[in-house]
Design an enzyme around this catalytic site. Structure first.
Site, PDB file in Angstrom:
ATOM      1  N   THR A  92       3.491   9.050  -3.349  1.00  0.00           N
ATOM      2  CA  THR A  92       4.426   8.175  -3.231  1.00  0.00           C
ATOM      3  C   THR A  92       5.930   8.529  -4.395  1.00  0.00           C
ATOM      4  O   THR A  92       5.438   9.268  -5.065  1.00  0.00           O
ATOM      5  CB  THR A  92       3.730   6.779  -3.908  1.00  0.00           C
ATOM      6  OG1 THR A  92       2.741   6.346  -3.062  1.00  0.00           O
ATOM      7  CG2 THR A  92       4.947   5.552  -4.073  1.00  0.00           C
ATOM      8  N   ARG A 150      -2.683  -1.629   7.055  1.00  0.00           N
ATOM      9  CA  ARG A 150      -2.922  -1.514   5.564  1.00  0.00           C
ATOM     10  C   ARG A 150      -1.594  -1.528   4.922  1.00  0.00           C
ATOM     11  O   ARG A 150      -0.820  -0.625   4.943  1.00  0.00           O
ATOM     12  CB  ARG A 150      -3.900  -0.495   5.176  1.00  0.00           C
ATOM     13  CG  ARG A 150      -4.443  -0.447   3.695  1.00  0.00           C
ATOM     14  CD  ARG A 150      -3.217   0.563   2.876  1.00  0.00           C
ATOM     15  NE  ARG A 150      -3.698   0.707   1.585  1.00  0.00           N
ATOM     16  CZ  ARG A 150      -2.893   1.479   0.625  1.00  0.00           C
ATOM     17  NH1 ARG A 150      -1.776   1.821   0.924  1.00  0.00           N
ATOM     18  NH2 ARG A 150      -3.244   1.570  -0.621  1.00  0.00           N
ATOM     19  N   VAL A 151      -1.328  -2.454   3.892  1.00  0.00           N
ATOM     20  CA  VAL A 151      -0.262  -2.246   3.012  1.00  0.00           C
ATOM     21  C   VAL A 151      -0.744  -2.269   1.433  1.00  0.00           C
ATOM     22  O   VAL A 151      -1.580  -2.839   1.328  1.00  0.00           O
ATOM     23  CB  VAL A 151       0.727  -3.298   3.110  1.00  0.00           C
ATOM     24  CG1 VAL A 151       1.740  -3.511   2.250  1.00  0.00           C
ATOM     25  CG2 VAL A 151       1.302  -3.566   4.794  1.00  0.00           C
ATOM     26  N   GLY A 152      -0.049  -1.365   0.923  1.00  0.00           N
ATOM     27  CA  GLY A 152      -0.660  -1.071  -0.599  1.00  0.00           C
ATOM     28  C   GLY A 152       0.374  -1.726  -1.649  1.00  0.00           C
ATOM     29  O   GLY A 152       1.185  -2.997  -1.142  1.00  0.00           O
ATOM     30  N   ASP A 153       0.250  -1.438  -2.740  1.00  0.00           N
ATOM     31  CA  ASP A 153       1.075  -1.903  -3.783  1.00  0.00           C
ATOM     32  C   ASP A 153       2.593  -1.729  -3.556  1.00  0.00           C
ATOM     33  O   ASP A 153       3.577  -2.737  -4.029  1.00  0.00           O
ATOM     34  CB  ASP A 153       0.713  -1.421  -5.102  1.00  0.00           C
ATOM     35  CG  ASP A 153       1.138   0.133  -5.089  1.00  0.00           C
ATOM     36  OD1 ASP A 153       0.610   1.105  -4.313  1.00  0.00           O
ATOM     37  OD2 ASP A 153       1.815   0.603  -6.145  1.00  0.00           O
ATOM     38  N   THR A 213       2.858   4.698  -8.798  1.00  0.00           N
ATOM     39  CA  THR A 213       2.574   5.472  -7.718  1.00  0.00           C
ATOM     40  C   THR A 213       0.884   5.492  -8.183  1.00  0.00           C
ATOM     41  O   THR A 213       0.280   5.388  -9.409  1.00  0.00           O
ATOM     42  CB  THR A 213       3.195   6.752  -7.943  1.00  0.00           C
ATOM     43  OG1 THR A 213       2.325   7.721  -7.371  1.00  0.00           O
ATOM     44  CG2 THR A 213       3.265   7.155  -9.335  1.00  0.00           C
ATOM     45  N   GLY A 214       0.290   5.650  -7.226  1.00  0.00           N
ATOM     46  CA  GLY A 214      -1.032   5.794  -7.191  1.00  0.00           C
ATOM     47  C   GLY A 214      -2.093   5.080  -6.274  1.00  0.00           C
ATOM     48  O   GLY A 214      -1.405   4.658  -5.155  1.00  0.00           O
ATOM     49  N   GLY A 234      -2.975   2.162  -4.355  1.00  0.00           N
ATOM     50  CA  GLY A 234      -2.702   0.624  -4.546  1.00  0.00           C
ATOM     51  C   GLY A 234      -3.314  -0.399  -4.670  1.00  0.00           C
ATOM     52  O   GLY A 234      -3.047  -1.324  -5.060  1.00  0.00           O
TER      53      GLY A 234
HETATM   54  N1  GLY Z   1       0.734   3.506  -4.134  1.00  0.00           N
HETATM   55  C1  GLY Z   1       0.973   3.769  -2.711  1.00  0.00           C
HETATM   56  C2  GLY Z   1      -0.191   3.187  -1.723  1.00  0.00           C
HETATM   57  O1  GLY Z   1      -1.211   3.003  -2.349  1.00  0.00           O
HETATM   58  O2  GLY Z   1      -0.025   2.737  -0.780  1.00  0.00           O
END
Ligand code: GLY
Length: 297
Positions: free
Chosen positions: A167, A195-198, A218-219, A221
């Site tokens: 990211t 799927r949507v992350g952080d 970053t990391g 999510g």
């Molecule tokens: N940090 C990016 C994600 O998990 O989508």
């Protein structure tokens, strides 16, 4: 005041063969953002300019060259936030936009909403004059090969781990003290469609408040969301914590409380920078207090 900028290209185990490309990408992104700040431009423009460079660089997991999802498609998330007003613009799960950070900027500037997802986000892109690309235009041969290897090995965690990459994000404060932050991602390797992350979520993927500071995460999510990592760290800046200590504390919380790995960059109201990560590497670049460009790894 003296502006400050820090950019990252993700916290992950960068293989030796990719180290130089990550360093070069972060340096180019830093320079693009710094040109804006040096010319007296606003922090939000600097963050957007830096992230466009990172999205265009296939070594990072954002824009062109992102991970493919379980269905073999790229779905992109991005956010931009400005600290003067706490306004933000974000997009999620877009498949036909080369630079989702530019679309996030349009959401911020030209929409009454904060987050647009999927088809609606792409419809808004068309209305705003942002050209749509074909979904396959975002796929590189190496990511397609990585996706095939994951699929053939039954999506074991070892296969995913071997093709993880980063990211991207940036945080800036400009000469007038305005703070902005942004983050852009292709998300996790072989994520479930939709799927949507952080990354596109305020307080998780990024946060900016002129009264405290700015952050980009970053990391992993799913873990970052649980501790609202970017906002948590900015609140520690608000309480007077040094940026480096706040970044380290956030990454410790990510590990101790939700067993997550990742990284965080921070800028406080004085332009001091913090960066921490729990992965073997985090690609990032900034200027130290003597004005020297620091590029890592
Ligand atoms: N940090 C990016 C994600 O998990 O989508």
């Amino acid at each position: 005041m003296q502006p400050a900028l820090v950019v990252h290209g993700g916290a992950w185990e960068i293989p030796d063969v990719a180290v130089e490309a990550c360093r070069a990408g972060c340096r180019r992104a830093f320079e693009a953002g710094w040109r804006v700040l040096e010319a007296g431009g606003p922090a939000i423009d600097a963050v957007e300019a830096a992230i466009v460079v990172l999205e265009d660089d296939p070594v990072f997991d954002a824009g062109f060259g992102s991970h493919l999802n379980l269905s073999g498609r790229v779905q992109l998330d991005a956010i931009l936030m400005e600290g003067a007003t706490l306004d933000a613009g974000a997009v999620a799960a877009v498949e036909r936009v080369r630079n989702p950070i530019r679309l996030a900027r349009r959401v911020l500037d030209a929409s009454p909403h904060v987050l647009l997802a999927g088809d609606g986000a792409e419809q808004f892109a068309c209305e705003q004059g942002i050209p749509l690309c074909r979904p396959e235009d975002l796929i590189t041969p190496s990511q397609l090969a990585a996706w095939r290897r994951c699929r053939e090995s039954g999506h074991t965690s070892a296969a995913h781990f071997a093709c993880e990459h980063g990211t991207v994000g940036a945080v800036a404060i400009d000469a007038t003290g305005r703070i902005a932050a942004g983050t852009s991602t292709g998300g996790t390797c072989c994520k479930y469609p939709g799927r949507v992350g952080d990354s596109p979520l305020i307080g998780c993927g990024c946060y900016a408040d002129d009264e405290a500071g700015g952050a980009s995460s970053t990391g992993w999510g799913e873990a970052i969301m649980k501790i609202v990592m970017a906002k948590t760290a900015v609140d520690w800046l608000r309480a007077g914590e040094e940026p480096q200590r706040a970044a380290e504390r956030a990454i410790r919380l990510l590990s101790d409380r939700v067993h997550g790995t990742g990284g965080l960059i921070l800028v406080d109201r004085q332009g001091c920078i913090g960066a921490s990560f729990s992965t073997p590497h985090m690609a990032h670049a900034y200027r130290d207090p003597d004005g020297n460009l620091v590029v890592s790894p």
